[in-house]
Design a protein around this motif. Structure first.
Motif, PDB file in Angstrom:
ATOM      1  N   VAL A 321      43.043  10.384  17.944  1.00 36.79           N
ATOM      2  CA  VAL A 321      43.734   9.847  19.120  1.00 36.79           C
ATOM      3  C   VAL A 321      45.202  10.263  19.104  1.00 36.79           C
ATOM      4  O   VAL A 321      45.765  10.695  20.119  1.00 36.79           O
ATOM      5  N   GLN A 322      45.828  10.152  17.953  1.00 35.74           N
ATOM      6  CA  GLN A 322      47.241  10.500  17.823  1.00 35.74           C
ATOM      7  C   GLN A 322      47.470  11.987  18.109  1.00 35.74           C
ATOM      8  O   GLN A 322      48.437  12.361  18.791  1.00 35.74           O
ATOM      9  N   THR A 323      46.588  12.839  17.596  1.00 34.28           N
ATOM     10  CA  THR A 323      46.725  14.277  17.827  1.00 34.28           C
ATOM     11  C   THR A 323      46.565  14.605  19.306  1.00 34.28           C
ATOM     12  O   THR A 323      47.294  15.446  19.855  1.00 34.28           O
ATOM     13  N   THR A 324      45.616  13.955  19.972  1.00 34.29           N
ATOM     14  CA  THR A 324      45.421  14.190  21.403  1.00 34.29           C
ATOM     15  C   THR A 324      46.658  13.772  22.189  1.00 34.29           C
ATOM     16  O   THR A 324      47.104  14.477  23.108  1.00 34.29           O
ATOM     17  N   TRP A 325      47.243  12.624  21.838  1.00 33.89           N
ATOM     18  CA  TRP A 325      48.472  12.183  22.497  1.00 33.89           C
ATOM     19  C   TRP A 325      49.589  13.226  22.325  1.00 33.89           C
ATOM     20  O   TRP A 325      50.275  13.591  23.283  1.00 33.89           O
ATOM     21  N   ILE A 326      49.773  13.707  21.110  1.00 28.88           N
ATOM     22  CA  ILE A 326      50.825  14.685  20.834  1.00 28.88           C
ATOM     23  C   ILE A 326      50.542  15.992  21.571  1.00 28.88           C
ATOM     24  O   ILE A 326      51.455  16.615  22.147  1.00 28.88           O
ATOM     25  N   ALA A 327      49.292  16.433  21.588  1.00 25.21           N
ATOM     26  CA  ALA A 327      48.934  17.676  22.267  1.00 25.21           C
ATOM     27  C   ALA A 327      49.233  17.592  23.762  1.00 25.21           C
ATOM     28  O   ALA A 327      49.795  18.531  24.349  1.00 25.21           O
ATOM     29  N   PHE A 331      51.814  19.685  26.005  1.00 25.26           N
ATOM     30  CA  PHE A 331      51.269  20.411  27.156  1.00 25.26           C
ATOM     31  C   PHE A 331      52.037  20.071  28.428  1.00 25.26           C
ATOM     32  O   PHE A 331      52.406  20.959  29.203  1.00 25.26           O
ATOM     33  N   THR A 332      52.300  18.799  28.644  1.00 23.49           N
ATOM     34  CA  THR A 332      53.003  18.374  29.858  1.00 23.49           C
ATOM     35  C   THR A 332      54.388  18.998  29.947  1.00 23.49           C
ATOM     36  O   THR A 332      54.803  19.496  31.008  1.00 23.49           O
ATOM     37  N   GLN A 333      55.120  19.001  28.833  1.00 21.66           N
ATOM     38  CA  GLN A 333      56.471  19.573  28.853  1.00 21.66           C
ATOM     39  C   GLN A 333      56.446  21.072  29.103  1.00 21.66           C
ATOM     40  O   GLN A 333      57.253  21.594  29.875  1.00 21.66           O
ATOM     41  N   VAL A 334      55.532  21.771  28.453  1.00 21.26           N
ATOM     42  CA  VAL A 334      55.493  23.228  28.600  1.00 21.26           C
ATOM     43  C   VAL A 334      55.051  23.614  30.009  1.00 21.26           C
ATOM     44  O   VAL A 334      55.628  24.516  30.637  1.00 21.26           O
ATOM     45  N   VAL A 335      54.036  22.942  30.538  1.00 26.66           N
ATOM     46  CA  VAL A 335      53.564  23.262  31.890  1.00 26.66           C
ATOM     47  C   VAL A 335      54.632  22.908  32.925  1.00 26.66           C
ATOM     48  O   VAL A 335      54.835  23.633  33.903  1.00 26.66           O
ATOM     49  N   ALA A 336      55.357  21.811  32.700  1.00 22.47           N
ATOM     50  CA  ALA A 336      56.434  21.447  33.627  1.00 22.47           C
ATOM     51  C   ALA A 336      57.492  22.546  33.689  1.00 22.47           C
ATOM     52  O   ALA A 336      58.136  22.741  34.733  1.00 22.47           O
ATOM     53  N   SER A 359      59.863  18.354  22.131  1.00 23.15           N
ATOM     54  CA  SER A 359      59.958  17.056  21.459  1.00 23.15           C
ATOM     55  C   SER A 359      58.661  16.259  21.587  1.00 23.15           C
ATOM     56  O   SER A 359      58.066  16.193  22.660  1.00 23.15           O
ATOM     57  N   THR A 360      58.249  15.641  20.493  1.00 20.97           N
ATOM     58  CA  THR A 360      57.124  14.708  20.515  1.00 20.97           C
ATOM     59  C   THR A 360      57.600  13.288  20.185  1.00 20.97           C
ATOM     60  O   THR A 360      56.828  12.454  19.732  1.00 20.97           O
ATOM     61  N   PRO A 366      60.370  19.010  16.071  1.00 20.28           N
ATOM     62  CA  PRO A 366      60.320  19.754  17.327  1.00 20.28           C
ATOM     63  C   PRO A 366      59.429  20.989  17.178  1.00 20.28           C
ATOM     64  O   PRO A 366      59.472  21.675  16.156  1.00 20.28           O
ATOM     65  N   LEU A 367      58.634  21.263  18.203  1.00 19.46           N
ATOM     66  CA  LEU A 367      57.618  22.302  18.106  1.00 19.46           C
ATOM     67  C   LEU A 367      57.968  23.525  18.943  1.00 19.46           C
ATOM     68  O   LEU A 367      58.614  23.421  19.985  1.00 19.46           O
TER      69      LEU A 367
END
Length: 417
Positions: A321-327, A331-336, A359-360, A366-367
């Motif tokens: 669950v935690q990994t899905t949240w982070i992913a 994804f949202t930041q990069v697509v934005a 940022s997560t 930071p990734l």
């Protein structure tokens, strides 16, 4: 071959405009962004139903905020059944639906899904990190260091306490990689390689493996078990191994200290096995992320509370669950960042390839996935984050054994393959 695959992907986007970030033919409004999350459910091995459930909750959350640049997020879920054919079928379904990415997913069949994703031209964002292909495929963008980082970190964590270590791990292709990474962590601290003990990952009793793991049960021996969902069963068998002291006639539990990694042991595992009286009390655990009680998890917990309150598949302590949240956060930041560009699989990959400093909220460093962010780890060229946290089970709670992240990239970079 790759150019042809990308051309086919663009043709698919033309036919399935609603899944590729254009305009909805019916309303003229921004078309939804279609993605997929898959995980095994209802199998005899490790199951991760919380991952697709978290993806669905995240979509409700982000859509309530207006979506991503006005595009609604549409999440498809797929049960990959812990089967190589089934996960390839998930990719086929994602491709036909015009999915621009597979996000926050789990599968042990990396060779099957990575080859299928590469052919379809679909990026794999933030996989769980259980297979080598997640750190080698050119369409993979990992958010953690996977099992390699966990095991190398676990070796370093155990080295300070143990004179001898036994590793109990699945008798599978994925499990065959585990000893090398654990041994790298031990060697880095000047300790000998662990005793490698293979075991089924779907057994109902592990008495034989537990007995082998403790050997003569001398002081300084440690046992780390990495069996996924079956780890709790192993430690229950371990707990039942009691010996009688020939001098006093009293029984005592095994002296060997126990350990594991995130996913094989979670807070829920500790709770279900007795809390403070659990056989896991005192266990050393290596994780990718801060403990579940850390305030950095508050946004995720708020989303679960609001959008998945009655969904018992979701456990905020579950690393899937935690990994899905982070992913999805990444994804949202990069697509934005694409702004008004068409949101296609090709453009998503291009954006991830230039992303840096994502940022997560403190859940990871930071990734970024630029060439400069890739770590020089043998056979794992897509790894960008090799930092772990050290935890311990104390009074029935998984808590930090030390503050902050430990970087095991140097250990992994020297791991013989």
């Amino acid at each position: 071959m790759r150019k042809a695959a990308r051309f086919i992907s663009l043709l698919t986007c033309g036919a399935l405009l609603s899944g590729c970030g254009g305009l909805s033919a019916s309303s003229g409004s921004p078309a939804p962004i279609t993605v997929m999350t898959w995980a095994p459910e209802g199998t005899k091995a490790t199951n991760m139903p919380g991952m697709p459930a978290m993806a669905e909750a995240y979509a409700k959350y982000i859509n309530a905020k207006g979506g991503i640049n006005g595009h609604k997020l549409k999440v498809l879920t797929c049960n990959e059944h812990n089967d190589s054919v089934a996960v390839a079928n998930c990719v086929d379904r994602a491709s036909h639906a015009g999915a621009v990415a597979v996000v926050g997913s789990y599968s042990e069949h990396g060779a099957s899904f990575s080859a299928a994703l590469e052919t379809a031209g679909i990026p794999y964002i933030g996989g769980y990190g259980i297979t080598q292909e997640e750190f080698a495929s050119p369409v993979s963008y990992p958010v953690n260091g996977g099992l390699p980082a966990l095991l190398a970190g676990n070796g370093q964590q155990l080295a300070a306490k143990c004179s001898k270590v036994s590793l109990v791990r699945p008798d599978t292709t994925a499990g065959d990689q585990f000893p090398g990474f654990l041994d790298a962590g031990l060697r880095n601290a000047g300790k000998s390689d662990a005793t490698d003990l293979r075991a089924p990952d779907d057994a109902t009793d592990y008495t034989s493996a537990a007995q082998q793991s403790i050997g003569n049960d001398a002081s300084g021996q440690c046992v780390t078990a990495v069996l996924g969902d079956a780890t709790a069963t192993f430690f229950d068998s371990f707990r039942r191994l009691r010996e009688t002291d020939s001098g006093t006639g009293t029984e005592h539990a095994p002296r060997a200290h126990i350990a594991s990694v995130l996913g094989s042991v979670t807070q829920s595992t500790v709770d279900s096995t007795g809390g403070s009286t659990s056989p896991l009390e005192g266990a050393l655990v290596t994780s990718w992320y801060p403990p579940a009680a850390d305030t950095a998890w508050a946004p995720m917990k708020q989303v679960i509370q609001k959008y998945a309150f009655n969904d018992d598949r979701i456990d905020a302590n579950d690393p899937g669950v935690q990994t899905t949240w982070i992913a999805y956060t990444a994804f949202t930041q990069v697509v934005a960042s694409l702004g008004h560009q068409a949101i296609t699989a090709t453009n998503v990959m291009r954006a991830f390839g230039s992303a840096h400093g994502i940022s997560t909220g403190g859940l990871t460093p930071p990734l970024g996935w630029r060439d400069a962010d890739l770590l020089p780890v043998p056979d794992l060229p897509r790894m960008v984050n090799a930092k772990v946290t050290y935890q311990v089970v104390r009074n029935g709670r998984l808590v930090a054994a030390r503050s902050g992240f430990a970087d095991v990239s140097g250990t992994l970079e020297t791991t013989p393959q």
